[in-house]
Each structure stands twice: as C-alpha cells, then as structure tokens.
Design a protein around this motif. Structure first.
Motif, PDB file in Angstrom:
ATOM      1  N   ILE A   1      -0.539  11.991   2.288  1.00 16.53           N
ATOM      2  CA  ILE A   1      -0.360  13.397   2.302  1.00 16.53           C
ATOM      3  C   ILE A   1       0.195  13.838   0.603  1.00 16.53           C
ATOM      4  O   ILE A   1       1.275  13.268   0.354  1.00 16.53           O
ATOM      5  CB  ILE A   1       0.880  13.999   3.094  1.00 16.53           C
ATOM      6  N   VAL A   2      -0.463  14.575   0.154  1.00 17.59           N
ATOM      7  CA  VAL A   2      -0.154  14.889  -1.138  1.00 17.59           C
ATOM      8  C   VAL A   2      -0.047  16.429  -1.281  1.00 17.59           C
ATOM      9  O   VAL A   2      -0.810  17.377  -0.879  1.00 17.59           O
ATOM     10  CB  VAL A   2      -1.421  14.590  -2.168  1.00 17.59           C
TER      11      VAL A   2
ATOM     12  N   ALA B   1       3.269  12.465  -3.092  1.00 18.51           N
ATOM     13  CA  ALA B   1       2.490  11.954  -2.138  1.00 18.51           C
ATOM     14  C   ALA B   1       3.680  11.334  -1.127  1.00 18.51           C
ATOM     15  O   ALA B   1       4.709  10.818  -1.641  1.00 18.51           O
ATOM     16  CB  ALA B   1       1.613  10.928  -2.481  1.00 18.51           C
ATOM     17  N   THR B   2       3.553  11.455  -0.029  1.00 15.51           N
ATOM     18  CA  THR B   2       4.051  10.652   1.065  1.00 15.51           C
ATOM     19  C   THR B   2       2.956   9.750   1.812  1.00 15.51           C
ATOM     20  O   THR B   2       1.729  10.221   1.978  1.00 15.51           O
ATOM     21  CB  THR B   2       4.837  11.538   2.073  1.00 15.51           C
ATOM     22  N   VAL B   3       3.375   8.753   2.162  1.00 11.32           N
ATOM     23  CA  VAL B   3       2.401   7.636   3.036  1.00 11.32           C
ATOM     24  C   VAL B   3       3.339   7.147   4.004  1.00 11.32           C
ATOM     25  O   VAL B   3       4.296   6.571   3.980  1.00 11.32           O
ATOM     26  CB  VAL B   3       1.769   6.550   1.860  1.00 11.32           C
ATOM     27  N   ASP B   4       2.701   7.044   5.572  1.00 12.77           N
ATOM     28  CA  ASP B   4       3.347   6.628   6.423  1.00 12.77           C
ATOM     29  C   ASP B   4       2.107   5.932   7.544  1.00 12.77           C
ATOM     30  O   ASP B   4       1.093   6.603   7.202  1.00 12.77           O
ATOM     31  CB  ASP B   4       3.807   7.685   7.405  1.00 12.77           C
ATOM     32  N   PRO B   5       2.467   4.870   8.313  1.00 15.84           N
ATOM     33  CA  PRO B   5       1.523   4.305   9.163  1.00 15.84           C
ATOM     34  C   PRO B   5       1.197   5.353  10.206  1.00 15.84           C
ATOM     35  O   PRO B   5       2.029   6.289  10.507  1.00 15.84           O
ATOM     36  CB  PRO B   5       2.420   3.114   9.565  1.00 15.84           C
ATOM     37  N   THR B   6       0.147   5.059  10.847  1.00 21.71           N
ATOM     38  CA  THR B   6      -0.382   6.173  11.795  1.00 21.71           C
ATOM     39  C   THR B   6      -1.542   5.453  12.824  1.00 21.71           C
ATOM     40  O   THR B   6      -2.098   4.511  12.328  1.00 21.71           O
ATOM     41  CB  THR B   6      -0.948   7.543  11.143  1.00 21.71           C
TER      42      THR B   6
ATOM     43  N   LEU C   1      -9.421  -0.210  -2.528  1.00 19.29           N
ATOM     44  CA  LEU C   1      -8.245   0.455  -3.001  1.00 19.29           C
ATOM     45  C   LEU C   1      -7.755  -0.062  -4.438  1.00 19.29           C
ATOM     46  O   LEU C   1      -7.254   1.128  -5.086  1.00 19.29           O
ATOM     47  CB  LEU C   1      -7.215   0.250  -1.977  1.00 19.29           C
ATOM     48  N   GLY C   2      -7.659  -1.079  -4.749  1.00 20.81           N
ATOM     49  CA  GLY C   2      -7.343  -1.571  -6.251  1.00 20.81           C
ATOM     50  C   GLY C   2      -8.052  -1.012  -7.335  1.00 20.81           C
ATOM     51  O   GLY C   2      -7.969  -0.591  -8.225  1.00 20.81           O
ATOM     52  N   ALA C   3      -9.359  -1.019  -6.865  1.00 22.22           N
ATOM     53  CA  ALA C   3     -10.326  -0.358  -7.747  1.00 22.22           C
ATOM     54  C   ALA C   3     -10.226   1.235  -8.088  1.00 22.22           C
ATOM     55  O   ALA C   3     -10.375   1.763  -9.197  1.00 22.22           O
ATOM     56  CB  ALA C   3     -11.808  -0.529  -7.343  1.00 22.22           C
ATOM     57  N   VAL C   4     -10.019   2.064  -7.165  1.00 22.83           N
ATOM     58  CA  VAL C   4      -9.739   3.636  -7.104  1.00 22.83           C
ATOM     59  C   VAL C   4      -8.255   3.871  -7.628  1.00 22.83           C
ATOM     60  O   VAL C   4      -7.989   5.123  -7.819  1.00 22.83           O
ATOM     61  CB  VAL C   4      -9.947   4.068  -5.821  1.00 22.83           C
ATOM     62  N   PHE C   5      -7.328   2.815  -7.406  1.00 21.55           N
ATOM     63  CA  PHE C   5      -5.888   3.493  -7.538  1.00 21.55           C
ATOM     64  C   PHE C   5      -5.580   4.041  -8.790  1.00 21.55           C
ATOM     65  O   PHE C   5      -4.921   5.068  -8.728  1.00 21.55           O
ATOM     66  CB  PHE C   5      -5.212   2.180  -7.327  1.00 21.55           C
ATOM     67  N   LEU C   6      -5.925   3.458  -9.971  1.00 21.64           N
ATOM     68  CA  LEU C   6      -5.631   4.089 -11.284  1.00 21.64           C
ATOM     69  C   LEU C   6      -6.484   5.333 -11.520  1.00 21.64           C
ATOM     70  O   LEU C   6      -6.516   5.909 -12.640  1.00 21.64           O
ATOM     71  CB  LEU C   6      -5.885   2.872 -12.520  1.00 21.64           C
ATOM     72  N   GLY C   7      -7.480   5.689 -10.769  1.00 19.41           N
ATOM     73  CA  GLY C   7      -8.121   7.013 -10.983  1.00 19.41           C
ATOM     74  C   GLY C   7      -9.643   6.934 -11.806  1.00 19.41           C
ATOM     75  O   GLY C   7      -9.957   7.935 -12.143  1.00 19.41           O
TER      76      GLY C   7
ATOM     77  N   VAL D   1       0.897  -1.288   0.126  1.00 20.24           N
ATOM     78  CA  VAL D   1      -0.246  -0.137   0.038  1.00 20.24           C
ATOM     79  C   VAL D   1       0.895   1.301   0.046  1.00 20.24           C
ATOM     80  O   VAL D   1       0.540   2.062  -0.857  1.00 20.24           O
ATOM     81  CB  VAL D   1      -0.780  -0.142   1.222  1.00 20.24           C
ATOM     82  N   PRO D   2       1.927   1.587   0.802  1.00 20.96           N
ATOM     83  CA  PRO D   2       2.651   2.692   0.943  1.00 20.96           C
ATOM     84  C   PRO D   2       3.323   2.924  -0.549  1.00 20.96           C
ATOM     85  O   PRO D   2       3.265   4.132  -0.852  1.00 20.96           O
ATOM     86  CB  PRO D   2       3.391   2.540   2.092  1.00 20.96           C
ATOM     87  N   ALA D   3       4.013   1.590  -0.626  1.00 21.47           N
ATOM     88  CA  ALA D   3       4.723   1.943  -2.269  1.00 21.47           C
ATOM     89  C   ALA D   3       3.776   2.365  -3.368  1.00 21.47           C
ATOM     90  O   ALA D   3       4.146   3.068  -4.118  1.00 21.47           O
ATOM     91  CB  ALA D   3       5.716   0.877  -2.486  1.00 21.47           C
ATOM     92  N   ALA D   4       2.847   1.713  -3.336  1.00 19.44           N
ATOM     93  CA  ALA D   4       1.851   2.108  -4.378  1.00 19.44           C
ATOM     94  C   ALA D   4       1.154   3.472  -4.565  1.00 19.44           C
ATOM     95  O   ALA D   4       1.374   4.084  -5.499  1.00 19.44           O
ATOM     96  CB  ALA D   4       0.494   0.971  -4.341  1.00 19.44           C
ATOM     97  N   LEU D   5       0.744   3.770  -3.179  1.00 22.36           N
ATOM     98  CA  LEU D   5       0.204   5.179  -3.304  1.00 22.36           C
ATOM     99  C   LEU D   5       1.120   6.304  -3.318  1.00 22.36           C
ATOM    100  O   LEU D   5       0.870   7.364  -4.040  1.00 22.36           O
ATOM    101  CB  LEU D   5      -0.436   5.255  -1.842  1.00 22.36           C
TER     102      LEU D   5
END
Length: 407
Positions: A336-337, A343-348, A361-367, A302-306
C-alpha cells in the motif's frame, strides 16, 4: 574426496585471491593484493574445499545502495566468485551462494547485488537485472552538440591523490539522486580508481570547476591509448568515469573528452541507460552505443526492501512472490503506497493481483524495468486487469537506475 564449504580464516585470504584469479585464467600480483586489502572483508569470504585444498570461493562487501526517493538500504555486494576449472559443475557455486545469502539475511541486509561475468549464472539464485548500461564507441570528430557549446567552467587536471577527495564529494552528491548507486567512502573510491605501479598507460583525473563559484561540480577519469597508422595519429580515449552535477558541467566534461588532440575514438562503458549524450549530440548514431546488463539485484527481505523505497504514485496491490532459493520471501505481500509515496507491506491471504519471481522483483525494484515489459517476456502474470499498469506507475522512476562502480 567430499567437498565442504566454510568461512575462511584471515590467513587464507591470499590463497582465495589466487584461486579466484586462476578461475578466470589469470594470476595475482603483489599490487593486486595491496589493492584488494583496501576494501576486503575476509570475514565475509566463504571457501569451497576439496579435502584441505581450497578450490573456489566467493566474498561480499558491506555496502549501501541508493533506492528511489534518495534513501539507501544495506546490501551485500557479492564479489570475487570463482571455482577452479577442475571443480566446475559440482554444485559448489550454488552452495557458496547459499551461504552468502543466508549470511546476508542474518546481517539484516535487504538485498544482494553483483556484476555478472556470465548472465546465465545468477537468475537461478533469484537475481534480476536491475540496471542496464550503455557502451559507447564514439567517433570523436562526429560529436558536435546539437545546440552548440558554450563552456560554463574549466577543466583542471590533477594528480590522483589530489583528485580523489574532490571526486568523492562530487560522486556522493550525484549518487544521492540516482537509484542503483553504491554509496562509498573516499578510500573505496580510491580503490575503484587504483593505478597499478607497472601500468604503461596512466590514468588522467580531470576535475570540472564552475566558472562562477570555482566549485568542483564534475569529473572524468580516462586513459589515452596511443595508436599510429601510416604516420597518422588515431589515439583512443577510454573513459573510466564521468560524473557531473549540472547539465553545463556534463556538457563541458564530454566536450573536453571528445576534443583531446589526436584522438579518433572515445570509448566508454558502464554508462547510464538514459545517457544524455544521446540527445546532446547531433549524430547519436556516431556514438555507436550498445546496451548490456549492469547491476544484478537479489531481494533478500521483500517487505523491508519494498518499504525502504519511495514510489511515484499511490497504489494498493497484492504481489505474490515465487522464491525457491530464499523461501522466507515466498508468498503474498500487500503493498500500500500513500499519496506521499511512502509504503507499507504486510503478508496477506488475499488473492494476488500479480505474481512474479524473486528475480523479476529484483529487476523492477529500482524503477528501471517495467512489470509490463517482463510480462511481454512471459515472466510476470497479471491476475487483476490493470494491476500491471498501476504497478508500473508506482514503481517507475526518473532518472533511470545506474550503478557506476564495479565491485
């Protein structure tokens, strides 16, 4: 006897091909084996065994997928999935997918992609529908263009061996601007447009050249199926591919396909959901279009993809992902975009603004699919008012995602 799953040895690859073909009710010819040898990666094939007997399997291709922002990411192209009818409903497909996704994760691939023969199979493994495809069955003589047509170039019919390198150059330029496209080499494009030695209906390779520069800027691959009724020709054209780099080349290619002599119907599958023909023709209903699922995408990291894709608007969101099949993805991720779309993505541990499954998430990923559409389907939850609208503004992309090469 107990079943087992293991990576196949190279000498078992032909048996695997025959098992998968049998699972779909077919057989394998020498020509089929020759074609598959072009792109096959035997070290990425897993087999299911009943004792010593191979009864099923799946494979993967090492691919790169275009994502929003003209970047590409490494993906596992899941292919050749089949279980013999005698061994269905034993959990073998699940175990095979388990091995493939673990293997892809170890290889550092951020996602897995596939084309599904049955839509009900892959959602349970975290795949979502990332692209939607149009199927067309156009009445050739009712396809006048709304603003008329002035050619900007000319069509040249070429033998396959001459057309492939020219088509490849056009394809790569087109694919670079469209999320969902698979970036392939020339050999793989040739595999996609393979001609069987015993094929009765040949493929035609039409290259479009710009009238001013002579540069190739589009192409179409098609067959003409002859059909006569009562002494009258009612031929059908089946379009296997059509790509263009300019609106003028696009219009020329489709005008050519619609105007082939003696043709009554032009059929095309695997077309983009935002197909310009719907606006180019005077009577779009005469295209007889229907929408079907296209590429299914499964986010593995997830982080790498986003972080790999670009975004259309700045946003700061906490997305909670439910992922049972790949539990390393589960949890909350702060996206955070910035104003540049990076973008940066971090666990929280912060509270989630929205929550979704891995498949969502796979469905929305490509826009191509908005979060709010999935919410209306009861798939996505909004915990902070306005977060879904903010997510859609960021994730949405033009053009719509499209994947035009089956694998």
């Amino acid at each position: 006897m107990a079943s087992s799953i293991r990576r196949l040895r190279s000498e078992e690859y032909e048996a695997y091909c025959r098992v998968v073909a049998a699972a779909f009710g077919g057989t394998v010819t020498a020509d089929d084996l020759e074609r598959e040898s072009i792109v096959s990666e035997p070290d990425r094939v897993f087999g299911a065994f009943d004792g010593k007997r191979l009864v099923g399997g799946n494979g993967a291709l090492t691919l790169r997928l275009a994502v929003p922002g003209a970047a590409t990411v490494p993906v596992a192209g899941i292919t050749g999935v089949g279980i013999l009818p005698s061994h269905r409903r034993r959990g073998l497909n699940r175990e095979l997918m388990r091995r493939q996704l673990d293997d892809a994760h170890e290889r550092g691939e951020v996602a897995a992609a596939l084309f599904a023969s049955e839509g009900g199979i892959y959602g349970r493994f975290g795949f979502g529908i990332a692209t939607w495809d149009l199927m067309l069955e156009a009445e050739a003589h009712r396809t006048n263009f709304a603003r008329g047509h002035r050619p900007v170039g000319a069509i040249e019919l070429l033998p396959r061996i001459e057309a492939i390198p020219i088509m490849h150059a056009v394809y790569l330029q087109d694919a670079a601007s469209r999320p969902g496209m698979i970036l392939v080499d020339e050999r793989t494009l040739g595999w996609h447009h393979w001609e069987k030695k015993d094929e009765e209906t040949p493929k035609w390779f039409a290259v479009h050249r710009d009238g001013g520069t002579g540069r190739a800027d589009g192409y179409a691959v098609y067959r003409v199926h002859t059909k006569w009724e009562g002494g009258m020709a009612k031929h059908e054209v089946s379009v296997h591919a059509a790509h263009a780099l300019t609106p003028g080349a696009y219009a020329d290619i489709w005008r050519y396909l619609f105007d082939i002599d003696l043709v009554e119907t032009v059929r095309a599958v695997l077309r983009p959901s935002d197909e310009p023909l719907m606006h180019l023709t005077e009577e779009p209903n005469r295209l007889h279009s229907s929408l079907v699922h296209g590429l299914w995408l499964r986010i593995i990291d997830v982080p790498a993809a986003l972080q790999a894709r670009a975004y259309a608007a700045p946003v700061s969101l906490v997305i909670e992902v439910d992922d049972v099949f790949c539990p390393w993805n589960a949890g909350r991720h702060r996206l955070i975009v910035d104003a540049t779309g990076a973008a940066t993505v971090d666990p929280t541990d912060d509270s989630a603004d929205l929550s979704c499954s891995a498949g969502d998430l796979g469905a929305v990923f490509l826009g191509g699919t908005p979060f709010r559409r999935l919410r209306r389907a009861g798939q996505v939850a909004e915990h902070t008012p306005g977060s879904l609208a903010a997510a859609d503004a960021a994730f949405g992309w033009d053009p719509a995602p499209w994947s035009s090469i089956l694998f």
